[in-house]
Design a protein around this motif. Structure first.
Motif, PDB file in Angstrom:
ATOM      1  N   LEU A 257       0.849  -1.191   0.000  1.00  0.00           N
ATOM      2  CA  LEU A 257       0.000   0.000   0.000  1.00  0.00           C
ATOM      3  C   LEU A 257       0.884   1.241   0.000  1.00  0.00           C
ATOM      4  O   LEU A 257       1.809   1.351   0.803  1.00  0.00           O
ATOM      5  CB  LEU A 257      -0.896   0.032   1.232  1.00  0.00           C
ATOM      6  CG  LEU A 257      -2.059  -0.969   1.283  1.00  0.00           C
ATOM      7  CD1 LEU A 257      -2.643  -1.023   2.688  1.00  0.00           C
ATOM      8  CD2 LEU A 257      -3.133  -0.588   0.277  1.00  0.00           C
ATOM      9  N   VAL A 258       0.591   2.174  -0.905  1.00  0.00           N
ATOM     10  CA  VAL A 258       1.322   3.436  -0.977  1.00  0.00           C
ATOM     11  C   VAL A 258       0.440   4.526  -0.375  1.00  0.00           C
ATOM     12  O   VAL A 258      -0.731   4.661  -0.751  1.00  0.00           O
ATOM     13  CB  VAL A 258       1.688   3.793  -2.428  1.00  0.00           C
ATOM     14  CG1 VAL A 258       2.390   5.143  -2.486  1.00  0.00           C
ATOM     15  CG2 VAL A 258       2.567   2.694  -3.040  1.00  0.00           C
ATOM     16  N   ARG A 259       0.988   5.283   0.569  1.00  0.00           N
ATOM     17  CA  ARG A 259       0.182   6.300   1.240  1.00  0.00           C
ATOM     18  C   ARG A 259       1.012   7.554   1.499  1.00  0.00           C
ATOM     19  O   ARG A 259       2.237   7.508   1.627  1.00  0.00           O
ATOM     20  CB  ARG A 259      -0.353   5.774   2.565  1.00  0.00           C
ATOM     21  CG  ARG A 259       0.736   5.550   3.608  1.00  0.00           C
ATOM     22  CD  ARG A 259       0.158   5.238   4.971  1.00  0.00           C
ATOM     23  NE  ARG A 259       1.202   5.155   5.981  1.00  0.00           N
ATOM     24  CZ  ARG A 259       0.990   4.884   7.247  1.00  0.00           C
ATOM     25  NH1 ARG A 259      -0.241   4.659   7.671  1.00  0.00           N
ATOM     26  NH2 ARG A 259       1.993   4.849   8.111  1.00  0.00           N
ATOM     27  N   ASP A 260       0.314   8.680   1.556  1.00  0.00           N
ATOM     28  CA  ASP A 260       0.914   9.963   1.978  1.00  0.00           C
ATOM     29  C   ASP A 260       2.178  10.318   1.215  1.00  0.00           C
ATOM     30  O   ASP A 260       3.078  10.970   1.751  1.00  0.00           O
ATOM     31  CB  ASP A 260       1.229   9.942   3.484  1.00  0.00           C
ATOM     32  CG  ASP A 260       0.007   9.697   4.344  1.00  0.00           C
ATOM     33  OD1 ASP A 260      -1.088  10.096   3.922  1.00  0.00           O
ATOM     34  OD2 ASP A 260       0.155   9.097   5.424  1.00  0.00           O
ATOM     35  N   VAL A 344       9.622   4.408 -10.506  1.00  0.00           N
ATOM     36  CA  VAL A 344       8.446   5.262 -10.723  1.00  0.00           C
ATOM     37  C   VAL A 344       8.120   6.106  -9.494  1.00  0.00           C
ATOM     38  O   VAL A 344       7.865   7.307  -9.604  1.00  0.00           O
ATOM     39  CB  VAL A 344       7.229   4.408 -11.149  1.00  0.00           C
ATOM     40  CG1 VAL A 344       5.970   5.279 -11.228  1.00  0.00           C
ATOM     41  CG2 VAL A 344       7.496   3.736 -12.495  1.00  0.00           C
ATOM     42  N   LEU A 345       8.145   5.497  -8.309  1.00  0.00           N
ATOM     43  CA  LEU A 345       7.744   6.224  -7.102  1.00  0.00           C
ATOM     44  C   LEU A 345       8.927   6.829  -6.340  1.00  0.00           C
ATOM     45  O   LEU A 345       8.731   7.538  -5.347  1.00  0.00           O
ATOM     46  CB  LEU A 345       6.956   5.294  -6.169  1.00  0.00           C
ATOM     47  CG  LEU A 345       5.589   4.847  -6.698  1.00  0.00           C
ATOM     48  CD1 LEU A 345       4.947   3.878  -5.720  1.00  0.00           C
ATOM     49  CD2 LEU A 345       4.672   6.048  -6.940  1.00  0.00           C
ATOM     50  N   ASN A 346      10.145   6.529  -6.769  1.00  0.00           N
ATOM     51  CA  ASN A 346      11.351   7.078  -6.134  1.00  0.00           C
ATOM     52  C   ASN A 346      11.492   6.682  -4.666  1.00  0.00           C
ATOM     53  O   ASN A 346      12.041   7.436  -3.846  1.00  0.00           O
ATOM     54  CB  ASN A 346      11.389   8.613  -6.264  1.00  0.00           C
ATOM     55  CG  ASN A 346      11.472   9.067  -7.712  1.00  0.00           C
ATOM     56  OD1 ASN A 346      12.178   8.472  -8.527  1.00  0.00           O
ATOM     57  ND2 ASN A 346      10.717  10.104  -8.036  1.00  0.00           N
ATOM     58  N   ILE A 347      10.983   5.503  -4.332  1.00  0.00           N
ATOM     59  CA  ILE A 347      11.248   4.924  -3.012  1.00  0.00           C
ATOM     60  C   ILE A 347      12.385   3.931  -3.225  1.00  0.00           C
ATOM     61  O   ILE A 347      12.186   2.840  -3.754  1.00  0.00           O
ATOM     62  CB  ILE A 347      10.003   4.224  -2.431  1.00  0.00           C
ATOM     63  CG1 ILE A 347       8.818   5.182  -2.359  1.00  0.00           C
ATOM     64  CG2 ILE A 347      10.311   3.668  -1.034  1.00  0.00           C
ATOM     65  CD1 ILE A 347       7.506   4.535  -1.920  1.00  0.00           C
ATOM     66  N   SER A 355      10.207   2.716   4.830  1.00  0.00           N
ATOM     67  CA  SER A 355       9.572   3.927   4.326  1.00  0.00           C
ATOM     68  C   SER A 355       8.194   4.132   4.954  1.00  0.00           C
ATOM     69  O   SER A 355       7.371   3.209   4.968  1.00  0.00           O
ATOM     70  CB  SER A 355       9.431   3.860   2.798  1.00  0.00           C
ATOM     71  OG  SER A 355       8.649   4.959   2.340  1.00  0.00           O
ATOM     72  N   PRO A 356       7.901   5.343   5.453  1.00  0.00           N
ATOM     73  CA  PRO A 356       6.568   5.611   6.003  1.00  0.00           C
ATOM     74  C   PRO A 356       5.489   5.640   4.926  1.00  0.00           C
ATOM     75  O   PRO A 356       4.301   5.656   5.234  1.00  0.00           O
ATOM     76  CB  PRO A 356       6.746   6.988   6.658  1.00  0.00           C
ATOM     77  CG  PRO A 356       7.853   7.635   5.887  1.00  0.00           C
ATOM     78  CD  PRO A 356       8.790   6.524   5.530  1.00  0.00           C
ATOM     79  N   HIS A 357       5.929   5.669   3.668  1.00  0.00           N
ATOM     80  CA  HIS A 357       4.968   5.735   2.558  1.00  0.00           C
ATOM     81  C   HIS A 357       4.613   4.354   2.006  1.00  0.00           C
ATOM     82  O   HIS A 357       3.847   4.251   1.052  1.00  0.00           O
ATOM     83  CB  HIS A 357       5.547   6.597   1.428  1.00  0.00           C
ATOM     84  CG  HIS A 357       5.955   7.955   1.874  1.00  0.00           C
ATOM     85  ND1 HIS A 357       5.057   8.869   2.393  1.00  0.00           N
ATOM     86  CD2 HIS A 357       7.179   8.569   1.906  1.00  0.00           C
ATOM     87  CE1 HIS A 357       5.690   9.974   2.720  1.00  0.00           C
ATOM     88  NE2 HIS A 357       6.971   9.825   2.436  1.00  0.00           N
TER      89      HIS A 357
END
Length: 435
Positions: A257-260, A344-347, A355-357
């Motif tokens: 899940l991707v958030r914030d 794509v998301l740069n994580i 990661s908190p995201h």
């Protein structure tokens, strides 16, 4: 290869064990805050040893253990044994009944470089430190980790089935799983277990933090003991072992899940993804797990207003520049973490575990709910990892991306405890079981 040995387990006394279901608990890393609150109310529940609370928690656990031993809450089995442990379960949406068969024993806490016990995922230092501190104070393996051995001939199953005709405990746990424990004390049968595992490597399926704490404890004790032989109690670790060749060994997927994520825009996200993936619109997001199941490099994307199946363009695989063997690059989850999360998301890879995201969620329905409530920006749906993939990664000496596997069901805590105090570990019968 793997050296195992039977154990003289500490178990709840006969009177308490009549209600074993109120004494067991989930493992320390899966028990929820709500579960903990309820379990702590029972003064004899195993959670007081596995997840102690408050200041000086580890000291309190050691004091409690000492009191339980002295007052007979826990009783030391007289004879060394192999403890057979079966878990009967079903999966959501399926009528099939499964039975994961295994046994609990002591195994030498091999260092990773010895190439006997193989890991398939990395650990977090803080969690290892907590488990090590608890082990140092209590000198007790509170719950078994889960290991896998490969035996296509199923040499041990008949012995385990025979033991299960007279179970010690039977209970339904927090997962809705029926857990059954039996015991084998016959010397010839135990020698068979020892012999079969002596020819095997073991893959650590679950419990990496607890196992690494045993490695660290073994190393520290070895360094301080000039007369070290390798047979001392501190060399051993409690493990539940199951056969990789069983059809009832289940690995469930863990979704992302991707958030914030600041600046996240659905259209921009999809446009960037299209460089690497082919898209197919899915009308009913609830069908996503079935749609992607068994499809190579296929994932589901669930938004609050639409859903897609995406599949990696085959010619893009060669762009993965992480320093991994080709077999690791070809894993579905490597593709997910490299192209979707990093490119794509740069994580980036080193951030992905913490990661908190990024959240990891096993329950597909919960993923959809989080997106629909606006608590997540997108759910990335994955398929289950195969046992062959796990074997392949371990054979290469590598680990999988974070949260790659979820071996189901989890074992529970409270059936047996294994002491690594030397006087409690030894038995006059030990020589009988050597091969």
């Amino acid at each position: 290869m793997a050296e195992i040995r039977p154990l003289r387990a500490w178990r709840y006394n006969h009177a308490l064990a009549q209600q074993i279901e109120v004494l067991t608990s989930p493992l320390f890393d899966v028990v929820s805050a709500k579960q903990r609150e309820a379990l702590y109310r029972n003064p004899f529940n195993s959670i007081h040893l596995s997840v102690p609370t408050g200041e000086h928690a580890h000291d309190k656990a050691a004091e409690l253990l000492h009191r339980w031993k002295n007052t007979g809450v826990l009783v030391h089995d007289v004879m060394p044994a192999i403890y057979v442990y079966y878990q009967h379960f079903s999966l959501a949406g399926q009528s099939r009944q499964y039975c994961r068969k295994g046994f609990i024993c002591n195994i030498k806490a091999y260092d990773w470089k010895e190439n006997v016990v193989l890991r398939h995922e990395s650990t977090l230092p803080n969690a290892v430190g907590d488990r090590l501190a608890l082990l140092e104070k209590t000198e007790l393996n509170v719950s078994p980790t889960h290991g896998l051995y490969t035996d296509p001939n199923h040499e041990l199953e008949a012995l385990m089935d025979e033991a299960m005709k007279a179970p010690l405990y039977e209970t339904e746990d927090y997962q809705g799983v029926r857990d059954v424990l039996a015991v084998i004390q016959d010397a010839n049968a135990i020698k068979k277990f020892v012999q079969v595992l002596s020819e095997k490597q073991v893959i650590l399926a679950d419990g990496h933090h607890r196992y690494e704490s045993s490695i660290a404890y073994r190393k520290a004790q070895t360094a301080s003991n000039p007369d070290h032989t390798g047979q001392e109690a501190y060399n051993y670790h409690l493990m539940y072992l199951t056969n990789t060749e069983s059809e009832d060994l289940r690995i469930l997927p863990t979704h992302r899940l991707v958030r914030d994520l600041e600046g996240f825009d659905t259209e921009t996200f999809l446009e960037k993804l299209s460089e690497y993936f082919n898209f197919k619109t899915i009308e009913d997001a609830c069908m996503m797990p079935d749609i992607i199941a068994g499809k190579k490099w296929a994932f589901g994307l669930v938004f609050n207003d639409r859903a897609y199946k995406i599949t990696l363009k085959p010619d893009k695989l060669s762009e993965i520049d992480w320093n991994f063997p080709q077999a690791i690059k070809e894993l579905d989850l490597t593709v997910l973490h490299y192209f979707i999360l990093e490119k794509v998301l740069n994580i980036y890879r080193k951030e992905q575990t913490r990661s908190p995201h990024l959240l990891f969620e096993r329950n597909f329905t919960e993923c959809v709910s989080q997106v629909n409530k606006g608590l997540a920006q997108v759910a990335i749906i994955t398929s289950e990892v195969s046992m062959d993939d796990v074997k392949r990664v371990c054979a290469l000496g590598h680990t999988m991306p974070p949260k790659a596997t979820y071996f189901y069901p989890k074992v529970i805590c409270g059936f047996v405890f294994s002491s690594i105090m030397q006087k409690e570990f030894e038995s006059i019968a030990d020589e009988v079981f050597t091969i």
